[in-house]
Design an enzyme around this catalytic site. Structure first.
Site, PDB file in Angstrom:
ATOM      1  N   LYS A  21       0.803  -1.227   0.000  1.00  0.00           N
ATOM      2  CA  LYS A  21       0.000   0.000   0.000  1.00  0.00           C
ATOM      3  C   LYS A  21       0.834   1.274   0.000  1.00  0.00           C
ATOM      4  O   LYS A  21       0.401   2.308  -0.527  1.00  0.00           O
ATOM      5  CB  LYS A  21      -0.966   0.005   1.189  1.00  0.00           C
ATOM      6  CG  LYS A  21      -0.310  -0.010   2.555  1.00  0.00           C
ATOM      7  CD  LYS A  21      -1.365  -0.041   3.658  1.00  0.00           C
ATOM      8  CE  LYS A  21      -0.702  -0.019   5.033  1.00  0.00           C
ATOM      9  NZ  LYS A  21      -1.709  -0.003   6.114  1.00  0.00           N
ATOM     10  N   ARG A  81      -8.581  -0.705  16.812  1.00  0.00           N
ATOM     11  CA  ARG A  81      -8.880  -0.262  15.458  1.00  0.00           C
ATOM     12  C   ARG A  81      -9.988  -1.176  14.960  1.00  0.00           C
ATOM     13  O   ARG A  81     -11.033  -1.264  15.579  1.00  0.00           O
ATOM     14  CB  ARG A  81      -7.615  -0.284  14.575  1.00  0.00           C
ATOM     15  CG  ARG A  81      -7.778   0.607  13.324  1.00  0.00           C
ATOM     16  CD  ARG A  81      -6.539   0.663  12.456  1.00  0.00           C
ATOM     17  NE  ARG A  81      -6.410  -0.538  11.636  1.00  0.00           N
ATOM     18  CZ  ARG A  81      -5.492  -0.686  10.686  1.00  0.00           C
ATOM     19  NH1 ARG A  81      -4.624   0.295  10.444  1.00  0.00           N
ATOM     20  NH2 ARG A  81      -5.427  -1.803   9.982  1.00  0.00           N
TER      21      ARG A  81
END
Length: 358
Positions: free
Chosen positions: A36, A129
Site C-alpha cells: 500500500k 482499530r
C-alpha cells in the site's frame, strides 16, 4: 532528468523480501507482502513476489486492480465498503472483515458470480482499530458465516500498533490462538490462517522469543521495503535501508539570518514555528515541499545538511557546515522513512524511477 525524483531499487526490495521471508519461514509463518505504501506499484509488487511472497495485499481496490496481472493471490486489507463489494469479489481473493452485513453481501455477489471468496475475520485484541472485540460476538458471527454460500472462512486475524500503539506480545496474540481453538471445537471446522499482524510482530523474533505457535501469517510492508522493525526502531540484519532515495534540485542559495525578522504567527500549516538564532547561515532551497514529502521522516545523505523546514513547495536547508560547495542546480539526495515514502509515492509531482540494478 526530471526532478524531484524518487529512485526505487527493485533489487534491494527483492533482497529484503528474501531475507524476511527466510526468517519467517523458520517459524512456519507465511509472509503477505503489503504494497500500500507504493500506491499499488506494479513494479514493487513484482519485486516482492520475486522475493518469495505468494500473496500481495493492499488497502485500496484501485491498487489491487493495478496489479491484477501479477500471478499471485490478492488480499484487501481495509474492511470492504458494501458499495464496493462487486469489485472486492472480482479483484481480491481474500479480504479482512468484521461486519456480518458486509460478509453477507460478499456472499450474495460471490455466489452469483460462481466464486468462493476467502474471509479473514478480524479480532480486536486491544489496539482498538478494526475487529470484533467481544468473544461472544465472534461466536455469533462465525455461526452465521459458515451458513453462507460463496464464502470460505479462511481464518482469524488481528492488527496491532497502527492505531493504539499496542505492541504485539505472546499474551495478546495468544488470545487469537485461544479463540481459534474454541471456534474449531464448537463448530467442527478448520481455520487455516491466523494472521498475527504487521511488521511490528517481528520484534518477538528479534528479541529471541517465539511468536506464539499457531500464528502462521504476518502482513508485512515496512520490513520488506525498508528492512526495519518500527516498534524497536531497528534494522533487520542483512537488509537494505536505502531502497528509496529522493533527489531534489537546489533552486536558491543565500546567506541569511537563522531567525526570521518580525512578529512570528501561525505558518501556512497552522503551526507557530520556533527558530534558534545561530547568526548568519548559508541556506539552500530545494524544489520540493510538504505537498510531496514529510520532512520529519527523511534525512540527507550528506550528514552535514540540516533540514530547517519547508512550505508546500519549498524545502529549506542549512548547508553552512557542508564540505561540498553546493551551487544552484546541484542535487541533494535524501533517504526516506515510511511516511515520507508514502507521501512521495502519492504525489504526482515526484518523478518515480525504478532501478533494475543496485
Amino acid at each position: 532528468m526530471k526532478y524531484p525524483r524518487l529512485e526505487i531499487s527493485l533489487p534491494k526490495i527483492t533482497h529484503n523480501t528474501k531475507v524476511v521471508v527466510g526468517i519467517c519461514r523458520k517459524y512456519g509463518i507465511e509472509v503477505v507482502g503489503v504494497n500500500k505504501v507504493s500506491c499499488g506499484s506494479f513494479e514493487i509488487a513484482q519485486a516482492m513476489v520475486n522475493g518469495g511472497v505468494e500473496i500481495i495485499a493492499d488497502s485500496r481496490l484501485e491498487n489491487l486492480i493495478n496489479i491484477k496481472d501479477i500471478n499471485v493471490k490478492k488480499m484487501l486489507l481495509r474492511l470492504p465498503m458494501i458499495s464496493a463489494v462487486e469489485e472486492v469479489v472480482e479483484y481480491a481473493d481474500i479480504s479482512l472483515n468484521s461486519e456480518l452485513k458486509t460478509i453477507k453481501k460478499i456472499s450474495e455477489i460471490a455466489d452469483r458470480k460462481g466464486k468462493v471468496h476467502n474471509v479473514v475475520l478480524m479480532i480486536d485484541v486491544g489496539d482498538l482499530r478494526e475487529g470484533i472485540f467481544k468473544e461472544d460476538d465472534v461466536f455469533k458471527i462465525v455461526k452465521e458465516i459458515i451458513k453462507l454460500k460463496g464464502i470460505n472462512l479462511l481464518g482469524l486475524g488481528t492488527n496491532l500498533t497502527c492505531f493504539g500503539g499496542v505492541i504485539p506480545t505472546e499474551d495478546n496474540l495468544g488470545k487469537l490462538i485461544s479463540l481459534k481453538n474454541k471456534i474449531e471445537d464448537i463448530y467442527n471446522i478448520k481455520l487455516n490462517v491466523l494472521s498475527g499482524g504487521n511488521s511490528s510482530s517481528l520484534h518477538l523474533i528479534q528479541k529471541g522469543q517465539q511468536i506464539p505457535k499457531g500464528i502462521n501469517q504476518l502482513r508485512l510492508g515496512t520490513s520488506l521495503i525498508l528492512g526495519t522493525i518500527e516498534v524497536t526502531n531497528s534494522i533487520i540484519q542483512g537488509t537494505h535501508r536505502d531502497a528509496f532515495r529522493l533527489i531534489a534540485e537546489i533552486v536558491e542559495i543565500k546567506q541569511k539570518p537563522s531567525k526570521p525578522i518580525g512578529k512570528i504567527v501561525n505558518d501556512a500549516f497552522g503551526n507557530i514555528p520556533v527558530f534558534k538564532d545561530r547568526g548568519i547561515r548559508k541556506r539552500a532551497i530545494c524544489a520540493i515541499g510538504k505537498q510531496d514529502i514529510d520532512l520529519n521522516w527523511m534525512k540527507s545523505e550528506d550528514k552535514d545538511i540540516i533540514i530547517l523546514g519547508g512550505s508546500s513547495d519549498h524545502l529549506i536547508l542549512d548547508i553552512t557546515d557542508c564540505n561540498t560547495n553546493y551551487d544552484v542546480g546541484d542535487k541533494i539526495i535524501f533517504i526516506l522513512d515510511y511516511v515520507a515514502i508514502l507521501k512521495a509515492m502519492t504525489s504526482q509531482y515526484v518523478n518515480k524511477v525504478y532501478l533494475q540494478e543496485g
